[in-house]
Motif scaffolding. Structure first.
Motif, PDB file in Angstrom:
ATOM      1  N   LEU A 240       1.001  -1.153   0.132  1.00  0.00           N
ATOM      2  CA  LEU A 240      -0.015  -0.142   0.029  1.00  0.00           C
ATOM      3  C   LEU A 240       0.886   1.351  -0.162  1.00  0.00           C
ATOM      4  O   LEU A 240       0.526   2.210  -0.956  1.00  0.00           O
ATOM      5  CB  LEU A 240      -1.014   0.131   1.316  1.00  0.00           C
ATOM      6  CG  LEU A 240      -2.082   1.149   1.522  1.00  0.00           C
ATOM      7  CD1 LEU A 240      -2.931   1.043   0.133  1.00  0.00           C
ATOM      8  CD2 LEU A 240      -2.637   1.090   2.656  1.00  0.00           C
ATOM      9  N   LEU A 241       1.964   1.138   0.679  1.00  0.00           N
ATOM     10  CA  LEU A 241       2.744   2.405   0.820  1.00  0.00           C
ATOM     11  C   LEU A 241       3.545   2.590  -0.484  1.00  0.00           C
ATOM     12  O   LEU A 241       3.651   3.867  -1.113  1.00  0.00           O
ATOM     13  CB  LEU A 241       3.875   2.249   1.928  1.00  0.00           C
ATOM     14  CG  LEU A 241       4.929   3.303   2.007  1.00  0.00           C
ATOM     15  CD1 LEU A 241       4.190   4.641   2.453  1.00  0.00           C
ATOM     16  CD2 LEU A 241       5.992   2.900   3.126  1.00  0.00           C
ATOM     17  N   MET A 242       3.895   1.494  -1.269  1.00  0.00           N
ATOM     18  CA  MET A 242       4.582   1.533  -2.639  1.00  0.00           C
ATOM     19  C   MET A 242       3.393   2.352  -3.673  1.00  0.00           C
ATOM     20  O   MET A 242       3.849   3.133  -4.401  1.00  0.00           O
ATOM     21  CB  MET A 242       5.133   0.305  -3.066  1.00  0.00           C
ATOM     22  CG  MET A 242       6.247  -0.307  -2.228  1.00  0.00           C
ATOM     23  SD  MET A 242       6.377  -1.995  -2.761  1.00  0.00           S
ATOM     24  CE  MET A 242       7.313  -1.661  -4.489  1.00  0.00           C
ATOM     25  N   LEU A 243       2.442   1.883  -3.550  1.00  0.00           N
ATOM     26  CA  LEU A 243       1.059   2.389  -4.306  1.00  0.00           C
ATOM     27  C   LEU A 243       0.940   3.866  -4.214  1.00  0.00           C
ATOM     28  O   LEU A 243       1.041   4.595  -5.108  1.00  0.00           O
ATOM     29  CB  LEU A 243      -0.159   1.460  -4.146  1.00  0.00           C
ATOM     30  CG  LEU A 243      -1.477   2.067  -5.011  1.00  0.00           C
ATOM     31  CD1 LEU A 243      -1.084   1.935  -6.415  1.00  0.00           C
ATOM     32  CD2 LEU A 243      -2.526   1.100  -4.496  1.00  0.00           C
ATOM     33  N   ILE A 244       0.983   4.124  -2.784  1.00  0.00           N
ATOM     34  CA  ILE A 244       0.655   5.689  -2.489  1.00  0.00           C
ATOM     35  C   ILE A 244       2.040   6.434  -3.016  1.00  0.00           C
ATOM     36  O   ILE A 244       1.932   7.466  -3.761  1.00  0.00           O
ATOM     37  CB  ILE A 244       0.543   5.940  -1.007  1.00  0.00           C
ATOM     38  CG1 ILE A 244      -0.667   5.176  -0.499  1.00  0.00           C
ATOM     39  CG2 ILE A 244       0.769   7.326  -0.708  1.00  0.00           C
ATOM     40  CD1 ILE A 244      -0.830   5.238   0.948  1.00  0.00           C
ATOM     41  N   LEU A 245       3.187   5.789  -2.877  1.00  0.00           N
ATOM     42  CA  LEU A 245       4.429   6.696  -3.452  1.00  0.00           C
ATOM     43  C   LEU A 245       4.412   6.693  -4.907  1.00  0.00           C
ATOM     44  O   LEU A 245       4.625   7.662  -5.379  1.00  0.00           O
ATOM     45  CB  LEU A 245       5.685   5.974  -2.865  1.00  0.00           C
ATOM     46  CG  LEU A 245       5.953   5.972  -1.312  1.00  0.00           C
ATOM     47  CD1 LEU A 245       6.978   5.394  -1.106  1.00  0.00           C
ATOM     48  CD2 LEU A 245       6.220   7.423  -0.962  1.00  0.00           C
ATOM     49  N   SER A 246       3.926   5.589  -5.743  1.00  0.00           N
ATOM     50  CA  SER A 246       4.035   5.648  -7.139  1.00  0.00           C
ATOM     51  C   SER A 246       2.831   6.678  -7.774  1.00  0.00           C
ATOM     52  O   SER A 246       3.178   7.702  -8.528  1.00  0.00           O
ATOM     53  CB  SER A 246       3.415   4.289  -7.678  1.00  0.00           C
ATOM     54  OG  SER A 246       4.445   3.355  -7.044  1.00  0.00           O
ATOM     55  N   ILE A 247       1.652   7.038  -6.775  1.00  0.00           N
ATOM     56  CA  ILE A 247       0.419   7.925  -7.132  1.00  0.00           C
ATOM     57  C   ILE A 247       1.263   9.111  -6.850  1.00  0.00           C
ATOM     58  O   ILE A 247       1.000  10.190  -7.995  1.00  0.00           O
ATOM     59  CB  ILE A 247      -0.635   7.525  -6.459  1.00  0.00           C
ATOM     60  CG1 ILE A 247      -1.197   6.464  -6.911  1.00  0.00           C
ATOM     61  CG2 ILE A 247      -1.718   8.565  -6.589  1.00  0.00           C
ATOM     62  CD1 ILE A 247      -2.485   5.905  -5.911  1.00  0.00           C
ATOM     63  N   LEU A 248       1.849   9.392  -5.818  1.00  0.00           N
ATOM     64  CA  LEU A 248       2.398  10.873  -5.439  1.00  0.00           C
ATOM     65  C   LEU A 248       3.397  11.084  -6.301  1.00  0.00           C
ATOM     66  O   LEU A 248       3.576  12.442  -7.003  1.00  0.00           O
ATOM     67  CB  LEU A 248       2.962  10.719  -3.879  1.00  0.00           C
ATOM     68  CG  LEU A 248       1.898  10.865  -2.973  1.00  0.00           C
ATOM     69  CD1 LEU A 248       2.612  10.613  -1.625  1.00  0.00           C
ATOM     70  CD2 LEU A 248       0.787  11.969  -2.982  1.00  0.00           C
ATOM     71  N   LEU A 249       4.226  10.048  -6.727  1.00  0.00           N
ATOM     72  CA  LEU A 249       5.446  10.562  -7.880  1.00  0.00           C
ATOM     73  C   LEU A 249       4.725  10.905  -9.028  1.00  0.00           C
ATOM     74  O   LEU A 249       5.311  11.873  -9.833  1.00  0.00           O
ATOM     75  CB  LEU A 249       5.995   9.291  -7.858  1.00  0.00           C
ATOM     76  CG  LEU A 249       7.566   9.242  -9.024  1.00  0.00           C
ATOM     77  CD1 LEU A 249       8.348  10.573  -8.580  1.00  0.00           C
ATOM     78  CD2 LEU A 249       8.175   7.990  -9.050  1.00  0.00           C
ATOM     79  N   CYS A 250       3.556  10.356  -9.612  1.00  0.00           N
ATOM     80  CA  CYS A 250       3.010  10.713 -10.858  1.00  0.00           C
ATOM     81  C   CYS A 250       2.444  12.155 -10.749  1.00  0.00           C
ATOM     82  O   CYS A 250       2.678  12.783 -11.481  1.00  0.00           O
ATOM     83  CB  CYS A 250       2.083   9.767 -11.286  1.00  0.00           C
ATOM     84  SG  CYS A 250       2.618   8.032 -11.685  1.00  0.00           S
ATOM     85  N   LYS A 251       1.811  12.323  -9.537  1.00  0.00           N
ATOM     86  CA  LYS A 251       1.419  13.789  -9.496  1.00  0.00           C
ATOM     87  C   LYS A 251       2.274  14.415  -9.357  1.00  0.00           C
ATOM     88  O   LYS A 251       2.103  15.806 -10.088  1.00  0.00           O
ATOM     89  CB  LYS A 251       0.414  13.637  -8.054  1.00  0.00           C
ATOM     90  CG  LYS A 251      -0.855  12.700  -8.037  1.00  0.00           C
ATOM     91  CD  LYS A 251      -1.962  13.316  -8.948  1.00  0.00           C
ATOM     92  CE  LYS A 251      -3.090  12.584  -8.724  1.00  0.00           C
ATOM     93  NZ  LYS A 251      -4.348  12.896  -9.613  1.00  0.00           N
ATOM     94  N   TRP A 252       3.501  14.592  -8.790  1.00  0.00           N
ATOM     95  CA  TRP A 252       4.741  15.278  -8.943  1.00  0.00           C
ATOM     96  C   TRP A 252       5.203  15.556 -10.243  1.00  0.00           C
ATOM     97  O   TRP A 252       5.468  16.753 -10.554  1.00  0.00           O
ATOM     98  CB  TRP A 252       5.652  14.709  -7.804  1.00  0.00           C
ATOM     99  CG  TRP A 252       6.933  15.440  -7.945  1.00  0.00           C
ATOM    100  CD1 TRP A 252       8.240  15.232  -8.373  1.00  0.00           C
ATOM    101  CD2 TRP A 252       7.096  17.098  -7.518  1.00  0.00           C
ATOM    102  NE1 TRP A 252       9.000  16.173  -8.137  1.00  0.00           N
ATOM    103  CE2 TRP A 252       8.510  17.269  -7.561  1.00  0.00           C
ATOM    104  CE3 TRP A 252       6.443  17.911  -6.890  1.00  0.00           C
ATOM    105  CZ2 TRP A 252       8.883  18.581  -7.364  1.00  0.00           C
ATOM    106  CZ3 TRP A 252       6.806  19.173  -6.485  1.00  0.00           C
ATOM    107  CH2 TRP A 252       8.096  19.576  -6.616  1.00  0.00           C
ATOM    108  N   GLN A 253       5.243  14.465 -10.875  1.00  0.00           N
ATOM    109  CA  GLN A 253       5.882  14.673 -12.215  1.00  0.00           C
ATOM    110  C   GLN A 253       4.801  15.613 -12.823  1.00  0.00           C
ATOM    111  O   GLN A 253       5.348  16.392 -13.883  1.00  0.00           O
ATOM    112  CB  GLN A 253       5.954  13.469 -12.856  1.00  0.00           C
ATOM    113  CG  GLN A 253       7.160  12.791 -12.401  1.00  0.00           C
ATOM    114  CD  GLN A 253       7.356  11.322 -13.052  1.00  0.00           C
ATOM    115  OE1 GLN A 253       6.293  10.900 -13.679  1.00  0.00           O
ATOM    116  NE2 GLN A 253       8.449  10.561 -12.790  1.00  0.00           N
TER     117      GLN A 253
END
Length: 352
Positions: free
Chosen positions: A221-234
């Motif tokens: 779940l943490l990896m999924l949240i980090l992936s979503i945040l990374l996409c949003k940041w990009q």
């Protein structure tokens, strides 16, 4: 009359001992009573004093004695025995409490469990064998009852650890007036037909499995949240600070396909690039104006050498010479190539 109102508890321990108790504090608050009994029948009875009293803060509240016959008569009197306070006659075998089952065995076959015990010496038809069990996932005991002395059932999960306990029950009202049962036999722990010391190890292993799965789920779940945040940041980074294209990728074919020949490259490039080139050529007009100003100043100062003296070029009219001169930028250096003199500045290069 008043003697029948006294509440007593009568227990016959498997036809071996009798225990009779009463509420001494509530029923006889001001005196310590005496108890006597007899198993004789008829008018002439031989009463016996209680051999063993049960005490509650020096007050008699019960009596324990051996069984001797099928009928029993009891009498409760005051301390000196001069007045009878309570009496009763009864059939002692209506108050039997069985002993614990003996030699309990478990037989497993796949998901079926059969529990059996030794048959008592007497009154087998009045007894029922009760089996209770539960797993670590059950809050309450589940019960199964059968005739003495075997009970069983299906549906047991071989992967679970079960708690088992058994006891004997007396039938009511055919055999007993009180629903007495024996004490529970010691609990045993079984898993897939194997006797265990306890189910604690199984519970710990299950707990460890649950903890491991929970940690793994939390990491995913943490990896999924980090992936979503990374996409949003990009996306945010691209919208706030768009990327600047690297010119070396845009002009890569200039050097790889045309060997640096800018004119050949610009001719074969998209018209949009040509249009872009023309837009960047506007500063040449400023240079041309500066060149014309310098030519005017030169005319005032006197005749000077023409920048492009061609041998045998006398037939070229002055109009062409002036046009060429007007398009040449201001230069600090005059370069000669194969008899030609070229006026150059820092922003020019010559293709040979």
């Amino acid at each position: 009359g008043s003697t029948d109102a006294i509440l007593t508890t009568i227990i016959n321990f498997n036809n071996e001992k009798m225990q009779i108790t009463w509420a001494a504090r509530e029923q006889f608050p001001h005196e310590n009573v005496s108890f006597s009994y007899t198993f004789d029948e008829g008018n002439h009875k031989n009463w016996k004093a209680c051999p063993t009293y049960l005490l509650d803060q020096d007050y008699n509240y019960g009596c324990l004695f051996e069984t001797e016959g099928p009928t029993l008569a009891i009498s409760i009197r005051n301390k000196n025995g001069s007045e009878e306070l309570y009496s009763k006659s009864l059939k002692y075998d209506f108050y039997i409490k069985p002993n614990r089952p003996k030699n309990v065995t478990f037989f497993w076959k796949e998901d079926t469990v059969t529990v059996s015990c030794n048959k008592p010496d007497t009154a087998v038809k009045c007894l029922r064998l009760e089996l209770q069990y539960k797993s670590k996932f059950d809050k309450d005991w589940q019960s199964r009852t059968s005739t003495c002395c075997s009970v069983g059932g299906q549906g047991f999960d071989p992967g679970k650890c079960y708690y088992f306990r058994v006891r004997l029950k007396r039938l009511v009202p055919f055999c007993n007036v009180v629903p007495y049962s024996s004490d529970w036999e010691a609990e045993t722990f079984w898993k897939n037909g194997t006797l265990l010391d306890s189910c604690d190890d199984d519970i710990k292993s299950q707990s460890n499995t649950v903890i491991l799965l929970s940690c793994l789920l939390a990491v995913l779940l943490l990896m999924l949240i980090l992936s979503i945040l990374l996409c949003k940041w990009q996306r945010l980074q691209k919208s706030v600070m768009p990327a600047i294209p690297d010119p070396k990728y845009i002009l890569a074919d200039l050097f790889s396909d045309h060997n640096g020949n800018f004119q050949e490259w610009i001719d074969k490039t998209d018209p949009a690039v040509v249009q872009s080139k023309l837009e960047y050529e506007e500063p040449e007009c400023i240079i041309e104006a500066e060149s014309q100003q310098e030519d005017e100043n030169s005319d005032k100062q006197g005749p000077q050498e023409k920048p492009f003296p061609f041998s045998g070029a006398a037939e070229n009219n002055d109009h062409n010479t002036v046009q060429i001169a007007s398009t040449m930028p201001t230069s600090n250096t005059v370069a000669s190539f194969a008899g030609f003199q070229v006026l150059m500045n820092d922003d020019m290069y010559v293709m040979l």
